[in-house]
Design a protein around this motif. Structure first.
Motif, PDB file in Angstrom:
ATOM      1  N   GLU A 264     140.398 113.599  44.990  1.00  0.00           N
ATOM      2  CA  GLU A 264     139.770 112.689  45.586  1.00  0.00           C
ATOM      3  C   GLU A 264     140.321 112.798  47.352  1.00  0.00           C
ATOM      4  O   GLU A 264     139.612 112.730  48.406  1.00  0.00           O
ATOM      5  CB  GLU A 264     140.186 111.113  45.212  1.00  0.00           C
ATOM      6  CG  GLU A 264     139.407 110.792  44.136  1.00  0.00           C
ATOM      7  CD  GLU A 264     140.202 109.711  43.290  1.00  0.00           C
ATOM      8  OE1 GLU A 264     141.299 109.302  43.723  1.00  0.00           O
ATOM      9  OE2 GLU A 264     139.389 109.200  42.569  1.00  0.00           O
ATOM     10  N   LYS A 265     141.639 113.180  47.307  1.00  0.00           N
ATOM     11  CA  LYS A 265     142.030 113.412  48.757  1.00  0.00           C
ATOM     12  C   LYS A 265     141.345 114.753  49.395  1.00  0.00           C
ATOM     13  O   LYS A 265     141.197 114.803  50.710  1.00  0.00           O
ATOM     14  CB  LYS A 265     143.525 113.728  48.799  1.00  0.00           C
ATOM     15  CG  LYS A 265     144.145 112.280  48.610  1.00  0.00           C
ATOM     16  CD  LYS A 265     145.875 112.396  48.706  1.00  0.00           C
ATOM     17  CE  LYS A 265     146.815 111.162  49.071  1.00  0.00           C
ATOM     18  NZ  LYS A 265     147.925 111.386  48.845  1.00  0.00           N
ATOM     19  N   SER A 266     141.341 115.614  48.659  1.00  0.00           N
ATOM     20  CA  SER A 266     140.687 117.043  49.266  1.00  0.00           C
ATOM     21  C   SER A 266     139.264 116.749  49.721  1.00  0.00           C
ATOM     22  O   SER A 266     139.005 117.227  50.705  1.00  0.00           O
ATOM     23  CB  SER A 266     140.675 118.044  48.171  1.00  0.00           C
ATOM     24  OG  SER A 266     141.796 118.176  47.399  1.00  0.00           O
TER      25      SER A 266
ATOM     26  N   LEU B 220     141.577 105.201  49.052  1.00  0.00           N
ATOM     27  CA  LEU B 220     141.158 106.495  49.725  1.00  0.00           C
ATOM     28  C   LEU B 220     139.938 106.219  50.747  1.00  0.00           C
ATOM     29  O   LEU B 220     139.925 106.703  51.777  1.00  0.00           O
ATOM     30  CB  LEU B 220     141.331 107.626  49.037  1.00  0.00           C
ATOM     31  CG  LEU B 220     142.503 108.116  48.253  1.00  0.00           C
ATOM     32  CD1 LEU B 220     142.269 108.971  47.222  1.00  0.00           C
ATOM     33  CD2 LEU B 220     143.345 108.265  49.384  1.00  0.00           C
TER      34      LEU B 220
ATOM     35  N   ILE C 239     143.958 112.226  42.061  1.00  0.00           N
ATOM     36  CA  ILE C 239     144.274 111.761  43.366  1.00  0.00           C
ATOM     37  C   ILE C 239     144.254 112.907  44.431  1.00  0.00           C
ATOM     38  O   ILE C 239     143.392 112.744  45.332  1.00  0.00           O
ATOM     39  CB  ILE C 239     145.553 111.213  43.442  1.00  0.00           C
ATOM     40  CG1 ILE C 239     145.696 109.831  42.571  1.00  0.00           C
ATOM     41  CG2 ILE C 239     145.866 110.744  44.797  1.00  0.00           C
ATOM     42  CD1 ILE C 239     147.008 109.394  42.364  1.00  0.00           C
ATOM     43  N   LYS C 240     144.525 114.045  43.850  1.00  0.00           N
ATOM     44  CA  LYS C 240     144.505 115.264  44.582  1.00  0.00           C
ATOM     45  C   LYS C 240     142.908 115.552  45.026  1.00  0.00           C
ATOM     46  O   LYS C 240     142.776 116.169  46.172  1.00  0.00           O
ATOM     47  CB  LYS C 240     145.019 116.380  43.912  1.00  0.00           C
ATOM     48  CG  LYS C 240     145.531 117.526  44.819  1.00  0.00           C
ATOM     49  CD  LYS C 240     146.218 118.816  44.083  1.00  0.00           C
ATOM     50  CE  LYS C 240     146.246 119.882  44.507  1.00  0.00           C
ATOM     51  NZ  LYS C 240     146.656 121.097  43.928  1.00  0.00           N
TER      52      LYS C 240
ATOM     53  N   THR D 255     142.236 104.838  42.470  1.00  0.00           N
ATOM     54  CA  THR D 255     142.879 105.387  43.674  1.00  0.00           C
ATOM     55  C   THR D 255     141.869 105.434  44.612  1.00  0.00           C
ATOM     56  O   THR D 255     142.157 105.428  45.758  1.00  0.00           O
ATOM     57  CB  THR D 255     143.433 106.567  43.014  1.00  0.00           C
ATOM     58  OG1 THR D 255     142.341 107.093  42.263  1.00  0.00           O
ATOM     59  CG2 THR D 255     144.772 106.392  42.337  1.00  0.00           C
TER      60      THR D 255
ATOM     61  N   SER E 197     133.508 107.928  54.183  1.00  0.00           N
ATOM     62  CA  SER E 197     133.484 107.626  52.733  1.00  0.00           C
ATOM     63  C   SER E 197     133.000 106.464  52.292  1.00  0.00           C
ATOM     64  O   SER E 197     133.538 105.506  53.054  1.00  0.00           O
ATOM     65  CB  SER E 197     134.684 108.126  52.021  1.00  0.00           C
ATOM     66  OG  SER E 197     135.846 107.510  52.549  1.00  0.00           O
TER      67      SER E 197
ATOM     68  N   GLY F 239     137.900 113.962  50.426  1.00  0.00           N
ATOM     69  CA  GLY F 239     137.845 113.051  51.656  1.00  0.00           C
ATOM     70  C   GLY F 239     138.394 113.802  52.932  1.00  0.00           C
ATOM     71  O   GLY F 239     137.874 113.661  53.946  1.00  0.00           O
ATOM     72  N   THR F 240     139.402 114.841  52.926  1.00  0.00           N
ATOM     73  CA  THR F 240     139.835 115.501  53.795  1.00  0.00           C
ATOM     74  C   THR F 240     138.671 116.442  54.509  1.00  0.00           C
ATOM     75  O   THR F 240     138.430 116.580  55.631  1.00  0.00           O
ATOM     76  CB  THR F 240     140.845 116.270  53.737  1.00  0.00           C
ATOM     77  OG1 THR F 240     141.838 115.446  53.089  1.00  0.00           O
ATOM     78  CG2 THR F 240     141.739 116.833  54.825  1.00  0.00           C
TER      79      THR F 240
END
Lengths: 99, 468
Positions: free
Chosen positions: B150-152, B179, B147-148, B175, B27, B154-155
Motif C-alpha cells: 500500500e505504501k509503495s 494511508l 502495508i508495504k 491500514t 489516493s 501510494g508513493t
C-alpha cells in the motif's frame, strides 16, 4: 376556517365518508375490483357500497366471497382508516365489519 | 493538477470531488457493502477526471468482472473504455495511450498484479488506477507485506503525479484507511419500500467539506448525488412557462417527469394530497404548485388558490408573474387575507361563501380549474373533525363533478388529516433527508424521488430523479 357553516346532517356525512374510504381502499387493492364488489353487493343484497355504513355485513360478505381469506387484510385496512376519523358513530360499523 | 472547469457544469459529483482532486490528493478509498455503488462511483470519478483533463490515462483493475459485463452494467463507460485496451498479465502493454484500460485480474496473482500496477503508474505519468476490489487483491498478503504494498503504490502514485482509488468491502478500518488522502463510505438502508443510499465523507485531506453526508441514487447506472439547493437562483431574464400538453382526461402537473410518474398527470376530477415535512422550505411546495398553476393557466384553464392566513398572496404570484402573460394571469384567482378585492376575513362562514362564489363563477366556463388549499391553516379551522371532513366531502364532490383538480397541502404533523389521506386520489409526501428533498408518491405508489429546484428554462421548476 372555512368550515363553521356546516352544522347539519352529520350521519349522512359519516356514511359518505365511510363509503369513500371503503371505495378507495378497494381501489388501492386493484382499480377493477370496486366494480366487482359493487356488483356482488347489488346481486346478493340489492344494495351498493354507498350503503355499506348502514349495512357493513353486506360489504363483509361480498369481500369474503371475492377475496377468500385475503379479505381480512382489506377489512383490517378499512377498519384502521375508519378508526382514523375518530368518530364515535363509526364504532358500530367497525365492530360489525368483523375481524 | 489543475481542473479545467467547464462552463455551466453543475454536476453535484464534480462539486463534491473536484476540489479534492484539484489539490495534491493522490489516493481515495471507497468503502461499502456489496451493491452500494462503489464501482459506479469510481468509474464516474474516472470519467469526470478524464473529461476535465485531470488524468491522462485511466486503469480499471478488476478482480471480479470482465470488460464485457462491465460494459453491460455501465454502457456509458464505453465512451472512455475500449475493448482493445483490455489488459491482462500476458499483454500488459497492449493499450494505446490516452484511452482507459481495463485490467482483467480475475485469474492473476497478487504479486503479478503489484508489478502491473506499479508498471502502469511509472510508465504513465498523471494516470488514475482503480483497484476493484483492494480486499481481494490484498488478502493474499500478510499484514506486513500488505502495508508495504500500500505504501509503495501510494508513493509511486504521488511521485508520478497519479492517483489510486482503492475499493473495499471491509467495514472495519484497515491500514489503507490511514494511508490514503480521502475516505468515502457508501451505505444503503431499506425502509418503507425505499432504498435510501447515503455517502459519508470520512476524510478528505486539504479539502473543505461543506456537508459530510449526502443522499445519492444509482438511477440509470449512474452515481447521482442529490442536489440540496432549496432556493431558486436569481433570474435576470424571465421566460414564459412552457406548458405540457397531456392526454385527454388529465391535467398536467407542469412537470413532465411527475406526469410520467402519475401515468399522464393528474386525472381530471382528482383530489391531490401533498403532505409536507415541517422542516421543508416553503419554496419547495410553492414550486410544485406554481408549475401546476402556470401550466393550467397557460393552457386556457384557471386556478383558484386559497392562501393561508400567514402568507401573503405574493408568495404565489412571484412564482407565476412574468412566466405567464398578463391575459393568462387574469385566470389566476387568489383568495387571501391581504387581497384588495374580497379578502378573506376572520368570519369563516363569509370565507366559505367567498370561496364558493368564486368557484361557481369560474365554473361558468368549461375550462379546467385547479384549486389549491392549505389544509392545516385554512381547512382545519374547527375542533370538530366532522365539520372539516364535511367541507372536504362537499369539495371533493364538486371537484369530481367538474373534472377539476384540487391540491390540498398539509404538514405531516396534521394527524387529523387521515380522512383526506384515506380518500384522496393522489397522495404525495415531501420530506427532507440529509438536506435533500425527497418526493414519495404513495397513491398510486411509484417510489421515491430526489427533488431539486432548477431555473434551467428561465422559470422556476423542479427536477426529479428516482431513488434506486
Amino acid at each position: 376556517m372555512l368550515l363553521e357553516k356546516f352544522e347539519g346532517d352529520f350521519d349522512e356525512t359519516t356514511s359518505d365518508m365511510v363509503s369513500q374510504i371503503v371505495a378507495k381502499t378497494i381501489i388501492d387493492v386493484g382499480p377493477a375490483l370496486l366494480e366487482q364488489v359493487n356488483t356482488r353487493i347489488h346481486k346478493n343484497f340489492n344494495s351498493d357500497i354507498s350503503e355499506c355504513f348502514e349495512h357493513p355485513q353486506y360489504l363483509n360478505s361480498a369481500l369474503k366471497d371475492l377475496f377468500g381469506d385475503s379479505f381480512l387484510g382489506i377489512v383490517q385496512t378499512i377498519k384502521l382508516r375508519v378508526e382514523g376519523l375518530g368518530l364515535d358513530d363509526t364504532k358500530e360499523f367497525v365492530s360489525m365489519l368483523g375481524v | 493538477m489543475q481542473l479545467v472547469k467547464q462552463k455551466n457544469k453543475t454536476h453535484v459529483l464534480e462539486k463534491v470531488f473536484a476540489p479534492y482532486f484539484e489539490g495534491k490528493s493522490h489516493s481515495l478509498l471507497i468503502k461499502g457493502q456489496p451493491g452500494t455503488g462503489k464501482t459506479t462511483l469510481a468509474l464516474e470519478l474516472l470519467d469526470m477526471l478524464k473529461q476535465n483533463g485531470l488524468t491522462n490515462m485511466g486503469f480499471y483493475v478488476s478482480t471480479r468482472t470482465s470488460f464485457n459485463s462491465l460494459c453491460l452494467q455501465y454502457p456509458w463507460a464505453k465512451r472512455f473504455m475500449h475493448s482493445e485496451n483490455i489488459m491482462s498479465f500476458l499483454n500488459s502493454n497492449s493499450y494505446s495511450s490516452g484511452s482507459s484500460a481495463v485490467i482483467d485480474a480475475r485469474m492473476g496473482t497478487a504479486d503479478g498484479l503489484q508489478d502491473l500496477v506499479i508498471n502502469a503508474l511509472t510508465t504513465n505519468k498523471n494516470s488514475l488506477i482503480i483497484l476493484d476490489s483492494w480486499d481481494s487483491l490484498a488478502k493474499e498478503f500478510d499484514s506486513n507485506k500488505r502495508i508495504k504494498m500500500e505504501k509503495s503504490i501510494g508513493t509511486i502514485s504521488e511521485t508520478q503525479n497519479g492517483c489510486v482509488i482503492f475499493i473495499s468491502e471491509e467495514p472495519a478500518e484497515s491500514t489503507v484507511d490511514y494511508l490514503v488522502d480521502g475516505v468515502v463510505t457508501l451505505d444503503r438502508k431499506k425502509s418503507d419500500a425505499v432504498t435510501m443510499r447515503t455517502m459519508s465523507i470520512d476524510k478528505m485531506r486539504a479539502t473543505e467539506i461543506d456537508k459530510s453526508q449526502m443522499v445519492y441514487t444509482l438511477y440509470d447506472s449512474h452515481f447521482n448525488i442529490l442536489n440540496n439547493s432549496a432556493q431558486h437562483k436569481y433570474l435576470n431574464e424571465k421566460k414564459l412557462f412552457d406548458p405540457i400538453i397531456t392526454r385527454p382526461g388529465y391535467i398536467s402537473s407542469g412537470n413532465s417527469i411527475l406526469d410520467d410518474i402519475l401515468d399522464g398527470g393528474f386525472e381530471s376530477g382528482s383530489v391531490v394530497f401533498l403532505e409536507l415535512d415541517q422542516s421543508l422550505s416553503d419554496v419547495i411546495p410553492t414550486t410544485i404548485l406554481s408549475n401546476l398553476i402556470s401550466n393550467t393557466i397557460r393552457s386556457n384553464g384557471s386556478a383558484l388558490v386559497v392562501a393561508p392566513p400567514d402568507k401573503p398572496s405574493t408568495n404565489i404570484t412571484k412564482f407565476v408573474d412574468g412566466y405567464c402573460s398578463d391575459s393568462e394571469l387574469k385566470n389566476l384567482h387568489i383568495l387571501s387575507y391581504d387581497s384588495d378585492s374580497s379578502p378573506l376575513t376572520m368570519d369563516p362562514q363569509k370565507n366559505y361563501d367567498i370561496f364558493n362564489n368564486k368557484y361557481a363563477q369560474l365554473k361558468k366556463n368549461a375550462f379546467p380549474t385547479v384549486i389549491s388549499i392549505d389544509y392545516g391553516k385554512t381547512i382545519q379551522g374547527t375542533t370538530n373533525p366532522k365539520k372539516t371532513n364535511q367541507f372536504l366531502m362537499n369539495q371533493m364532490r364538486q371537484i369530481r363533478k367538474n373534472n377539476d383538480v384540487c391540491m390540498i397541502t398539509s404538514t405531516t404533523q396534521q394527524t387529523d388529516s387521515s380522512f383526506c389521506k384515506s380518500i384522496c386520489d393522489v397522495h404525495m409526501n415531501l420530506s427532507l433527508k440529509h438536506g435533500s428533498v425527497l418526493l414519495q408518491t404513495l397513491r398510486p405508489f411509484s417510489g421515491t424521488f430526489g427533488m431539486s429546484l432548477s431555473v434551467e428554462n428561465n422559470y422556476p421548476q423542479y427536477e426529479l430523479i428516482k431513488l434506486v
